[in-house]
Structures are given as structure tokens and as C-alpha cells.
Design a protein around this motif. Sequence first.
Motif, PDB file in Angstrom:
ATOM      1  N   GLY A  30       0.793  -1.218   0.000  1.00 43.51           N
ATOM      2  CA  GLY A  30       0.000   0.000   0.000  1.00 43.51           C
ATOM      3  C   GLY A  30       0.828   1.271   0.000  1.00 43.51           C
ATOM      4  O   GLY A  30       0.285   2.363  -0.088  1.00 43.51           O
ATOM      5  N   ARG A  70       3.530   2.274  -6.560  1.00 42.62           N
ATOM      6  CA  ARG A  70       2.683   1.819  -5.451  1.00 42.62           C
ATOM      7  C   ARG A  70       2.741   0.296  -5.426  1.00 42.62           C
ATOM      8  O   ARG A  70       2.611  -0.368  -6.449  1.00 42.62           O
ATOM      9  CB  ARG A  70       1.244   2.287  -5.599  1.00 42.62           C
ATOM     10  N   HIS A  72       1.037  -2.998  -4.564  1.00 37.18           N
ATOM     11  CA  HIS A  72      -0.281  -3.582  -4.341  1.00 37.18           C
ATOM     12  C   HIS A  72      -0.115  -5.022  -3.852  1.00 37.18           C
ATOM     13  O   HIS A  72       0.600  -5.813  -4.475  1.00 37.18           O
ATOM     14  CB  HIS A  72      -1.106  -3.593  -5.635  1.00 37.18           C
ATOM     15  N   ASP A  73      -0.798  -5.354  -2.768  1.00 31.86           N
ATOM     16  CA  ASP A  73      -0.739  -6.696  -2.187  1.00 31.86           C
ATOM     17  C   ASP A  73      -1.606  -7.653  -3.002  1.00 31.86           C
ATOM     18  O   ASP A  73      -2.767  -7.381  -3.254  1.00 31.86           O
ATOM     19  CB  ASP A  73      -1.239  -6.631  -0.741  1.00 31.86           C
ATOM     20  N   ARG A  74      -1.025  -8.778  -3.389  1.00 29.48           N
ATOM     21  CA  ARG A  74      -1.769  -9.818  -4.091  1.00 29.48           C
ATOM     22  C   ARG A  74      -1.741 -11.143  -3.319  1.00 29.48           C
ATOM     23  O   ARG A  74      -2.055 -12.184  -3.855  1.00 29.48           O
ATOM     24  CB  ARG A  74      -1.219  -9.999  -5.513  1.00 29.48           C
ATOM     25  N   GLU A  82       2.553  -0.477  -9.455  1.00 31.30           N
ATOM     26  CA  GLU A  82       1.888   0.482 -10.337  1.00 31.30           C
ATOM     27  C   GLU A  82       2.677   1.780 -10.348  1.00 31.30           C
ATOM     28  O   GLU A  82       2.970   2.356  -9.299  1.00 31.30           O
ATOM     29  CB  GLU A  82       0.469   0.744  -9.834  1.00 31.30           C
TER      30      GLU A  82
END
Length: 170
Positions: A30, A70, A72-74, A82
Motif C-alpha cells: 500500500g 505503489r 499492491h498486495d496480491r 503500479e
Amino acid sequence: MEEREGGYACFDNFKVDEPFADRSKNLPVGKVITLTNLANGEQVWANPHGMLHHVAPGNKAFGGLGCRFRVHDRGQGRVALESADGSGFVTVTGLGLSGDVRLLKQETDGSLFLWQDMLWGHTMLLSLKTNRYVGLNPLTGEPYAADWPGARPDRKEGTVFAWTVVDRMD
């Protein structure tokens, strides 16, 4: 008492205290970060031609929006990156050769990376498409590829990054 190899030990109890075992705080989910390649001191850059490239200190793009991503948690240590400049997600296309690490507007399976924590604010990015690491040859000036087998002990072959949290995407 004879000095011989072998034997056994019997314990009633023991405790292991390993402060580095929980690495969950070493993944900046995040957050907006910059990535600096340890091999050449240059930042990872989403260049205007849609390829993941590198930019040296002193260049006007250094530290700019194209160098901010950025995270992003997957899930399960997987991330998507990103770009803050709006060019899209870091994505491995083709075979992952030099120039095949691109920025695409839509996230795909090629946009998934395993964040490999190297401690001390260092990371490697394993492409889940190629099962190889994102990196570059610091001597050639070529764009990033996702076909690297891993790091040398000195971490300066082009696949290890220092990451730093920055305040915002703009």
C-alpha cells in the motif's frame, strides 16, 4: 572421557528467539516506493516508451513520478507495482528478455512478482511469469529484463534493489 564423533543430547525444553523471522513489516504493501539498483545506484524508471528502465542521479527524471511505484498486495508475498506517472503496472511480456519488462494499463498474470525480502531494506523481484528475477546488466545500459537467475553474494550484479518509502504518488 574419550573424544569421539557422534552421541546425543537430551533436552527438557528450549526456546528460539529469532527477531528477523517475521518479515511481514519488510513488505511495503500500500505504500509508494522508489527502487534503487545496488549495482549502479540508479533508480528504476518507467520511461516514456513504456519500458522499465533506469535513470541516474542528476537526471531530471530521477526521483520523479516515473520512479515511484505503489506496491499492491496480491497475497502470499505476491505484489503488483503500479507506476505513479500513470503509465500502468510493471508487467513481464514475451520471454522476459531485455525490454520485455513493460508498463501496461491493465494488470495481467505477467504483473505478479514475488517480493523477496533481503533484509536491511533490500529486495529482489521474482517474476511469476518467468520464474526468474528482474534485473539488468549495469555495464550495458539496456532496459530491465526478467531472465536473471539471482544475486551474487555482493548483491551488485543487477537484481537487488534498495527500496525507500516516499510520501505520495504525485
